[in-house]
Scaffold this active site. Structure first.
Site, short mmCIF file in Angstrom:
data_model
loop_
_atom_site.label_atom_id
_atom_site.label_comp_id
_atom_site.label_asym_id
_atom_site.label_seq_id
_atom_site.Cartn_x
_atom_site.Cartn_y
_atom_site.Cartn_z
NE ARG A 147 -126.49 -62.37 -21.58
CZ ARG A 147 -126.61 -62.69 -22.85
NH1 ARG A 147 -125.53 -63.03 -23.55
NH2 ARG A 147 -127.80 -62.70 -23.44
CE1 TYR A 159 -126.31 -60.59 -26.46
CE2 TYR A 159 -127.03 -62.21 -28.09
CZ TYR A 159 -126.48 -61.91 -26.85
OH TYR A 159 -126.11 -62.92 -26.03
CG ASP A 216 -122.46 -60.70 -24.64
OD1 ASP A 216 -122.76 -61.87 -24.93
OD2 ASP A 216 -121.54 -60.07 -25.19
CG HIS A 218 -123.46 -60.00 -28.87
ND1 HIS A 218 -123.79 -60.30 -30.17
CD2 HIS A 218 -123.53 -61.16 -28.20
CE1 HIS A 218 -124.07 -61.59 -30.29
NE2 HIS A 218 -123.91 -62.14 -29.11
CD GLU A 242 -120.02 -62.70 -23.21
OE1 GLU A 242 -120.77 -62.75 -22.22
OE2 GLU A 242 -120.10 -63.49 -24.15
CD GLU A 268 -120.24 -65.28 -27.50
OE1 GLU A 268 -120.46 -65.25 -26.27
OE2 GLU A 268 -121.11 -65.11 -28.35
NE ARG A 289 -118.60 -65.52 -22.58
CZ ARG A 289 -119.58 -66.38 -22.43
NH1 ARG A 289 -119.43 -67.42 -21.64
NH2 ARG A 289 -120.72 -66.25 -23.07
CG ASP A 322 -125.83 -70.98 -29.80
OD1 ASP A 322 -126.44 -70.15 -29.10
OD2 ASP A 322 -124.64 -70.86 -30.12
CD GLU A 345 -123.54 -68.03 -22.03
OE1 GLU A 345 -122.43 -68.21 -22.54
OE2 GLU A 345 -124.41 -67.31 -22.56
CD1 TRP A 408 -127.66 -59.34 -34.02
CD2 TRP A 408 -126.54 -61.20 -33.44
NE1 TRP A 408 -128.49 -60.08 -33.26
CE2 TRP A 408 -127.84 -61.23 -32.87
CE3 TRP A 408 -125.66 -62.25 -33.19
CZ2 TRP A 408 -128.28 -62.29 -32.07
CZ3 TRP A 408 -126.10 -63.30 -32.41
CH2 TRP A 408 -127.39 -63.31 -31.88
C1 CS2 Z 1 -124.00 -64.88 -26.52
C2 CS2 Z 1 -124.38 -66.05 -27.36
O1 CS2 Z 1 -124.29 -66.34 -24.70
C3 CS2 Z 1 -123.64 -65.38 -25.13
O2 CS2 Z 1 -122.71 -64.81 -24.53
O3 CS2 Z 1 -122.98 -64.09 -27.04
O4 CS2 Z 1 -125.67 -66.41 -26.99
C4 CS2 Z 1 -124.36 -65.82 -28.85
O5 CS2 Z 1 -125.20 -64.74 -29.18
C5 CS2 Z 1 -124.84 -67.09 -29.53
O6 CS2 Z 1 -124.02 -68.15 -29.12
C6 CS2 Z 1 -124.81 -66.97 -31.04
O7 CS2 Z 1 -125.20 -68.20 -31.60
MG MG Z 2 -121.55 -63.50 -25.62
#
Ligand code: CS2
Ligand code: MG
Length: 408
Positions: A147, A159, A216, A218, A242, A268, A289, A322, A345, A408
């Site tokens: 990515r 981001y 991404d 986002h 994404e 996600e 996702r 996370d 991922e 964000w």
């Molecule tokens: C991101 C995430 O991995 C990804 O695709 O969108 O890292 C996202 O920013 C985090 O899970 C937020 O906690």
């Molecule tokens: Mg993402």
């Protein structure tokens, strides 16, 4: 046998994690990831204050009945907190069931459909030189998919871009453990739309056509901006774009689909199959996702991915740092077993985290395997966990250059 103990563990080895541990009357334990980045204590309380007492005394083998009991019982439905709590219980019960069967979880999900699980790494850089260096490093480690996120001229920290300097493994942790309010970042979509196609062109020029490139968005583009962007980057043959636009407005993706064949990944931030219903039945996306941790667990994720398979849509399970090693292991067992696997991922956790969670999954030339230990294959070292006190953390808030709050 029955559920005897239900414990919620909160630890913070570099970032916060919430883990559910269920112990049966026979002393068998199961783990579930309940981590919701930036709102960890909400899920911990949902489990400790509302769910734990509902579970004690229940038959640990009745996983589907427990799932329905926790989903329909509280009356109030869905949402990231509820579904993360249900996910943790579900993962722990599948962990226990597989341990009792003496086999790795993927064997209970239909056995292996492939030799290994192709993963993608997070390559980022404040400028193209740093990004190129990161991609080179990941290729040298054997990754076949990356990515790519990079800084945008005129903008500061944004981001997905680590400022930890050149190197392969960026410890990019967006949730800042700094006081009682989120940090703030600034954004300008026009700069981004004008900058990124040249970055993809340079990557294809430098790395050729085989490398799988993911990106991404986002959630930051409007539907028409996403349509323009997806069309502009079509020549660079991305594996996926994404979160090109906020996906909860599911029909917005019709506009993107009209203008581009760039494959799309969304979900996600979703936590239920109903969040995807139009996206899947109208084939508006190509990859699902969601994380196992945020979508009600293995029971729910398997149903969601089987539904997606009917429409030719594949998995792209969420796996940033996370998501804990427990949630990652759950993803890998599903990835190995389902037929419509797409890609996984993989942001490797830091050394402190891997002291707290002992994992059995292995990496080899761009592929992960969950391992063949009974259950999920992850153990929690509670003494090590106790050494990392929870610290409140917030994901950043994003604003446009004029101060308007943005995604964000
Ligand atoms: C991101 C995430 O991995 C990804 O695709 O969108 O890292 C996202 O920013 C985090 O899970 C937020 O906690
Ligand atoms: Mg993402």
């Amino acid at each position: 046998m029955t559920i005897e103990l239900v414990d919620v563990n909160i630890t913070s080895p570099g970032r916060n994690f919430v883990t559910l541990k269920i112990t049966t009357s026979d002393g068998i334990t199961g783990l579930g990831d309940a981590t919701l980045n930036g709102r960890e204590l909400a899920v911990a309380s949902y489990l400790a204050d509302h769910v734990a007492s509902m579970l004690v005394g229940r038959d640990e083998d009745r996983i589907e009945d427990t799932w329905q009991y926790l989903y329909r019982g509280p009356y109030w439905r869905r949402g990231p907190v509820t579904m993360a709590a249900i996910a943790a219980v579900d993962m722990a019960l599948w962990d226990i069931k597989a341990k009792k069967a003496g086999m790795p979880l993927y064997q209970l999900l239909g056995g292996a459909s492939r030799e290994g699980v192709r993963v993608y790494a997070h390559a980022s850089g404040t400028d193209y030189a740093a990004l190129k260096n990161a991609i080179t490093g990941y290729e040298e480690l054997g990754y076949t998919a990356v990515r790519v996120q990079t800084g945008v001229p005129g903008l500061g920290q944004i981001y997905g871009v680590s400022s930890s300097g050149p190197g392969v493994r960026y410890d990019y942790e967006p949730a800042k453990r700094s006081g009682d309010r989120p940090s703030e970042e600034r954004w300008d979509t026009r700069n981004y739309l004008n900058h990124m196609p040249g970055v993809f062109a340079s990557i294809r020029e430098d790395f050729g056509s085989d490398l799988r490139i993911l990106h991404d968005g986002h959630h930051r583009m409007t539907p028409i901006e996403a349509a323009r962007f997806a069309k502009d980057i079509e020549p660079y043959d991305l594996f996926w774009l994404e979160d090109c636009t906020p996906g909860e407005d599911q029909t917005a993706l019709r506009l993107v689909r009209q203008h581009s064949t760039t494959p799309l990944a969304i979900g996600e931030v979703f936590n239920s199959v109903y969040d995807y219903q139009t996206l899947i039945t109208e084939r508006l996306i190509d990859y699902v996702r969601s994380a196992v941790t945020h979508t009600g667990g293995i029971t729910a994720m398997k149903k969601l991915l089987d539904f997606a398979a009917i429409y030719g849509i594949k998995s792209g399970i969420h796996g940033p740092t996370d998501i804990s090693p427990v949630g990652m292991a759950a993803a890998l067992h599903l990835d190995l077993a389902i037929h419509n696997f797409g890609i996984q991922e993989y942001m490797p956790h830091n050394a402190q985290t891997l002291e707290v969670f002992q994992t059995s999954f292995t990496f080899d030339k761009g592929f992960l395997h969950p391992g063949d230990n009974p259950g999920l294959g992850v153990e929690l070292d509670e003494d090590a966990a106790a050494g990392h006190e929870y610290t409140k953390a917030y994901l950043p808030v994003n604003r446009l250059l004029d101060g308007t709050v943005h995604d964000w």
